[in-house]
Write a protein that holds these residues in place. Structure first.
Motif, PDB file in Angstrom:
ATOM      1  N   ASP A 311       0.880  -1.283  -0.193  1.00 44.71           N
ATOM      2  CA  ASP A 311       0.051   0.045   0.095  1.00 44.71           C
ATOM      3  C   ASP A 311       1.053   1.178   0.058  1.00 44.71           C
ATOM      4  OD1 ASP A 311      -2.069  -1.607   0.104  1.00 44.71           O
ATOM      5  OD2 ASP A 311      -2.536  -1.559   2.137  1.00 44.71           O
ATOM      6  N   LEU A 312       2.235   1.349   0.648  1.00 44.83           N
ATOM      7  CA  LEU A 312       2.853   2.523   0.666  1.00 44.83           C
ATOM      8  C   LEU A 312       3.337   2.513  -0.660  1.00 44.83           C
ATOM      9  CD1 LEU A 312       4.510   4.495   2.380  1.00 44.83           C
ATOM     10  CD2 LEU A 312       6.167   2.689   2.844  1.00 44.83           C
ATOM     11  N   TYR A 313       3.973   1.586  -1.498  1.00 49.12           N
ATOM     12  CA  TYR A 313       4.432   1.968  -2.757  1.00 49.12           C
ATOM     13  C   TYR A 313       3.156   2.222  -3.678  1.00 49.12           C
ATOM     14  CZ  TYR A 313       9.065   0.731  -0.790  1.00 49.12           C
ATOM     15  OH  TYR A 313      10.445   0.627  -0.247  1.00 49.12           O
ATOM     16  N   GLY A 314       2.334   1.669  -3.540  1.00 47.37           N
ATOM     17  CA  GLY A 314       1.044   1.776  -4.473  1.00 47.37           C
ATOM     18  C   GLY A 314       0.835   0.380  -5.222  1.00 47.37           C
ATOM     19  N   LYS A 315      -0.342   0.297  -5.733  1.00 46.38           N
ATOM     20  CA  LYS A 315      -1.020  -1.021  -6.010  1.00 46.38           C
ATOM     21  C   LYS A 315      -0.057  -1.567  -7.241  1.00 46.38           C
ATOM     22  CE  LYS A 315      -3.961   1.472  -9.589  1.00 46.38           C
ATOM     23  NZ  LYS A 315      -3.029   1.039 -10.687  1.00 46.38           N
ATOM     24  N   ASP A 316       0.712  -0.869  -8.142  1.00 41.30           N
ATOM     25  CA  ASP A 316       1.448  -1.475  -9.163  1.00 41.30           C
ATOM     26  C   ASP A 316       2.712  -2.122  -8.241  1.00 41.30           C
ATOM     27  OD1 ASP A 316      -0.078  -0.401 -11.192  1.00 41.30           O
ATOM     28  OD2 ASP A 316       1.564   1.220 -11.527  1.00 41.30           O
ATOM     29  N   SER A 317       3.009  -2.090  -7.104  1.00 40.63           N
ATOM     30  CA  SER A 317       4.068  -2.902  -6.480  1.00 40.63           C
ATOM     31  C   SER A 317       3.565  -4.423  -6.350  1.00 40.63           C
ATOM     32  CB  SER A 317       4.303  -2.265  -5.255  1.00 40.63           C
ATOM     33  OG  SER A 317       3.267  -2.285  -4.224  1.00 40.63           O
ATOM     34  N   ARG A 318       2.448  -4.528  -6.670  1.00 41.51           N
ATOM     35  CA  ARG A 318       2.016  -6.179  -6.632  1.00 41.51           C
ATOM     36  C   ARG A 318       2.625  -6.585  -8.243  1.00 41.51           C
ATOM     37  NH1 ARG A 318      -1.538  -3.576  -3.339  1.00 41.51           N
ATOM     38  NH2 ARG A 318      -1.899  -4.651  -1.234  1.00 41.51           N
ATOM     39  N   THR A 319       2.621  -5.723  -9.047  1.00 40.80           N
ATOM     40  CA  THR A 319       3.008  -6.313 -10.415  1.00 40.80           C
ATOM     41  C   THR A 319       4.401  -6.402 -10.600  1.00 40.80           C
ATOM     42  OG1 THR A 319       0.723  -5.511 -11.066  1.00 40.80           O
ATOM     43  CG2 THR A 319       2.333  -6.309 -12.837  1.00 40.80           C
ATOM     44  N   PRO A 320       4.935  -7.512 -10.918  1.00 38.99           N
ATOM     45  CA  PRO A 320       6.530  -7.448 -11.070  1.00 38.99           C
ATOM     46  C   PRO A 320       6.806  -6.770 -12.370  1.00 38.99           C
ATOM     47  CG  PRO A 320       5.668  -9.730 -10.501  1.00 38.99           C
ATOM     48  CD  PRO A 320       4.607  -8.935 -10.517  1.00 38.99           C
ATOM     49  N   GLY A 321       7.937  -6.077 -12.167  1.00 40.14           N
ATOM     50  CA  GLY A 321       8.611  -5.166 -13.713  1.00 40.14           C
ATOM     51  C   GLY A 321       8.028  -4.033 -13.664  1.00 40.14           C
ATOM     52  N   THR A 322       7.081  -3.600 -13.069  1.00 37.21           N
ATOM     53  CA  THR A 322       6.561  -2.210 -12.852  1.00 37.21           C
ATOM     54  C   THR A 322       7.677  -1.207 -12.111  1.00 37.21           C
ATOM     55  OG1 THR A 322       5.363  -2.350 -10.765  1.00 37.21           O
ATOM     56  CG2 THR A 322       4.133  -2.949 -12.971  1.00 37.21           C
ATOM     57  N   TYR A 323       7.546   0.084 -12.150  1.00 40.60           N
ATOM     58  CA  TYR A 323       8.438   0.914 -11.500  1.00 40.60           C
ATOM     59  C   TYR A 323       8.207   0.733 -10.060  1.00 40.60           C
ATOM     60  CZ  TYR A 323      10.576   5.325  -9.823  1.00 40.60           C
ATOM     61  OH  TYR A 323      11.397   6.281  -9.291  1.00 40.60           O
ATOM     62  N   ALA A 324       7.216   0.560  -9.471  1.00 42.56           N
ATOM     63  CA  ALA A 324       6.712   0.389  -8.117  1.00 42.56           C
ATOM     64  C   ALA A 324       7.594  -0.766  -7.628  1.00 42.56           C
ATOM     65  CB  ALA A 324       5.290   0.631  -7.938  1.00 42.56           C
ATOM     66  N   ALA A 325       7.230  -1.913  -8.204  1.00 41.38           N
ATOM     67  CA  ALA A 325       7.679  -3.116  -7.732  1.00 41.38           C
ATOM     68  C   ALA A 325       9.245  -3.218  -7.798  1.00 41.38           C
ATOM     69  CB  ALA A 325       7.392  -4.337  -8.761  1.00 41.38           C
ATOM     70  N   ASN A 326       9.849  -2.338  -8.645  1.00 43.77           N
ATOM     71  CA  ASN A 326      11.228  -2.392  -8.640  1.00 43.77           C
ATOM     72  C   ASN A 326      11.913  -1.602  -7.686  1.00 43.77           C
ATOM     73  OD1 ASN A 326      11.372  -3.796 -10.967  1.00 43.77           O
ATOM     74  ND2 ASN A 326      11.764  -2.268 -12.469  1.00 43.77           N
ATOM     75  N   CYS A 327      10.953  -0.464  -7.222  1.00 40.70           N
ATOM     76  CA  CYS A 327      11.336   0.420  -6.046  1.00 40.70           C
ATOM     77  C   CYS A 327      11.474  -0.513  -4.839  1.00 40.70           C
ATOM     78  CB  CYS A 327      10.539   1.592  -5.872  1.00 40.70           C
ATOM     79  SG  CYS A 327      10.974   2.820  -7.133  1.00 40.70           S
ATOM     80  N   LEU A 328      10.477  -1.396  -4.517  1.00 41.07           N
ATOM     81  CA  LEU A 328      10.598  -2.275  -3.474  1.00 41.07           C
ATOM     82  C   LEU A 328      11.459  -3.189  -3.574  1.00 41.07           C
ATOM     83  CD1 LEU A 328       9.035  -3.487  -0.986  1.00 41.07           C
ATOM     84  CD2 LEU A 328       7.422  -4.652  -2.365  1.00 41.07           C
ATOM     85  N   MET A 329      11.764  -3.739  -4.950  1.00 44.36           N
ATOM     86  CA  MET A 329      12.928  -4.674  -5.036  1.00 44.36           C
ATOM     87  C   MET A 329      14.206  -3.835  -4.678  1.00 44.36           C
ATOM     88  SD  MET A 329      13.911  -7.551  -5.590  1.00 44.36           S
ATOM     89  CE  MET A 329      12.450  -8.468  -6.556  1.00 44.36           C
ATOM     90  N   ALA A 330      14.241  -2.618  -4.843  1.00 42.32           N
ATOM     91  CA  ALA A 330      15.658  -2.033  -4.516  1.00 42.32           C
ATOM     92  C   ALA A 330      15.782  -1.970  -2.854  1.00 42.32           C
ATOM     93  CB  ALA A 330      15.594  -0.653  -5.238  1.00 42.32           C
TER      94      ALA A 330
END
Length: 491
Positions: A311-330
């Motif tokens: 929720d903090l990173y945004g809904k896209d963070s649940r989708t691998p390969g998105t910018y949000a997911a990559n920020c979480l991966m970082a």
């Protein structure tokens, strides 16, 4: 890994190879003899018969002074975000809508081939509103409401500039310190100089997102003329985050271990004969790949992340390969002490339809960027991590193509643009540098790309003039023969 001493004593094939590669045997069979060693010394230290001592003497002295940051995350916005729609507020342009850019402002500066074809250069004020945020009343666009929440953590540089006006040389310049391909990237220089804090993961990892925009090339995270173990390793989405890492079908962990043991033995025999540093690099890469078979699945499995983090990173963070997911991966990679993490997000190149295009880009990136900073801060990681946000150049004050109140485009502009840094080593909550009323020229505190590189390395404890590598008879460095540390922004 297997016992190499045992392998050497029992494997007849290896014994035969070693005998054939014996140094005396080599000198006896070659017509060059001692002359081969003389030639090797003339060729320099980077290839045949090379000595690694000069390299060791340079890197062993690092860091040159106490570093403020241990790690770097570079959020590269590929395509060139417009400073007019993000951080460089220019309210006086509203009264100049549609008027020709004064020749005194342009002052004969170079145009792209696209702008040169236009009969006029009509001024296009931003259609988006700005407000002041934070303790220092920093102006931020309405397109970046989440970034506005963390503005007190940012050091916004409004006076960046470069000489490169087209994407490929400009992005290459930002990533390698030179507009032509072939030089080592920033992460490779840092890997070469500072090594790794985690022996089970590469010190330099790359993540990409965005399906539209300018192409990205692997040479942007390449090692250039540095040993190959310093090149960036790209993590991908899907079944295999790192290519060729998994064992082939019907090939188990022990088979892989035995194979690498024999391969290392062969490489060591070759290395004892030729003294080629690249052989050591090859051995290091094979062994890292073996360790990554365990470490990569662990770090890329996000099933242990709580819902509030997504929720903090945004809904896209649940989708691998998105910018949000990559920020979480970082963030997960930072927790594993990866030294340099490069995120590339494409889609900022809005020559036409900029209002709709940049609105979408900000929706895709704003919450994740701010969430990333908040997450680092609450975990104590921002204290020793430097975060960077920005593209390869800015955009023009005039519209490219048709101009209306609600639609316009902007061409490339290298003479002034905005980027920001946050975290270890930089002053928080400040804006640095100023531009004229047209954001066309810098009026105070210019910061060149070489200065940016020098400052980045300084924050990591590196004197940018001392970290060099000898190649083809010349000592190279990231900042070439330029660069000054921007001391005013250092904490």
């Amino acid at each position: 890994m297997c016992n190499h001493k045992k392998v050497r004593s029992t494997n007849k094939d290896l014994q035969s190879v070693e005998k054939k590669m014996d140094r005396r045997h080599f000198l006896k069979k070659t017509s060059l003899g001692i002359g081969a060693f003389a030639l090797g010394s003339l060729l320099g230290s980077d290839k045949t018969f090379a000595s690694s001592d000069p390299v060791k003497s340079i890197t062993d002295s690092l860091p040159h002074f106490l570093p403020k940051a241990k790690r770097v995350v570079y959020l590269f916005q590929s395509g060139g975000p417009s400073q007019f729609e993000t951080f460089d507020y220019k309210p006086k342009l509203v009264d100049l809508f549609g008027k020709e850019l004064p020749s005194s402002v342009r002052n004969g500066q170079r145009l792209t081939a696209m702008s040169a074809q236009q009969s006029s250069l009509p001024i296009a004020p931003s259609k988006f509103k700005f407000k002041q945020y934070g303790k220092n009343d920093t102006w931020v666009s309405e397109l970046l409401p989440h970034t506005a929440e963390v503005v007190d953590d940012l050091c916004i540089i409004k006076s960046m500039y470069t000489e490169q006006i087209n994407h490929d040389p400009a992005i290459t310049f930002f990533q390698t310190g030179h507009q032509l391909p072939g030089r080592p990237s920033i992460g490779s220089w840092l890997s070469y100089g500072l090594g790794s804090d985690n022996q089970n993961l590469p010190s330099f990892i790359v993540l990409t997102s965005g399906n539209a925009g300018q192409p990205l090339y692997s040479r942007l995270w390449g090692n250039g003329f540095l040993p190959t173990q310093h090149q960036g390793v790209q993590f991908r989405t899907g079944k295999d985050p790192v290519l060729f890492l998994n064992n082939p079908e019907n090939y188990d962990h022990h088979d892989r271990s035995d194979m690498l043991g024999y391969l290392k033995e062969l490489n060591q025999i070759q290395n004892s004969t030729y003294g080629d540093q690249e052989i050591d690099a090859r051995i290091a890469q094979y062994e890292m790949a073996f360790r990554m078979q365990t470490s990569v699945p662990e770090v890329t499995d996000m099933s242990d992340e709580p819902e509030e983090v997504f929720d903090l990173y945004g809904k896209d963070s649940r989708t691998p390969g998105t910018y949000a997911a990559n920020c979480l991966m970082a963030r997960r990679l930072l927790e594993k002490d990866v030294k340099f993490i490069q995120l590339y997000h494409r889609g900022w190149d809005q020559h036409i339809g900029l209002p709709n295009g940049i609105k979408k880009q900000c929706l895709d990136t704003d919450q994740a960027t701010a969430g990333f900073l908040k997450d680092l801060k609450r975990r104590g990681l921002l204290e020793d991590t430097l975060v960077i946000w920005g593209g390869e150049f800015g955009r023009t004050v005039y519209s490219q193509g048709k101009l209306t109140q609600n639609d316009y485009g902007r061409d490339h502009h290298p003479k002034c643009f905005s980027m920001w840094m946050a975290g270890a080593g930089v002053k928080a909550g400040m804006s640095y540098g100023e531009t004229d009323d047209f954001s066309y020229n810098i009026t105070k505190n210019p910061v060149h790309v070489h200065d940016f590189h020098a400052t980045l390395m300084h924050i990591l404890g590196i004197d940018h003039e001392k970290l060099t590598f000898k190649h083809q008879g010349r000592r190279f460095r990231l900042t070439d023969v330029h660069g000054n540390v921007v001391k005013d922004i250092l904490s």
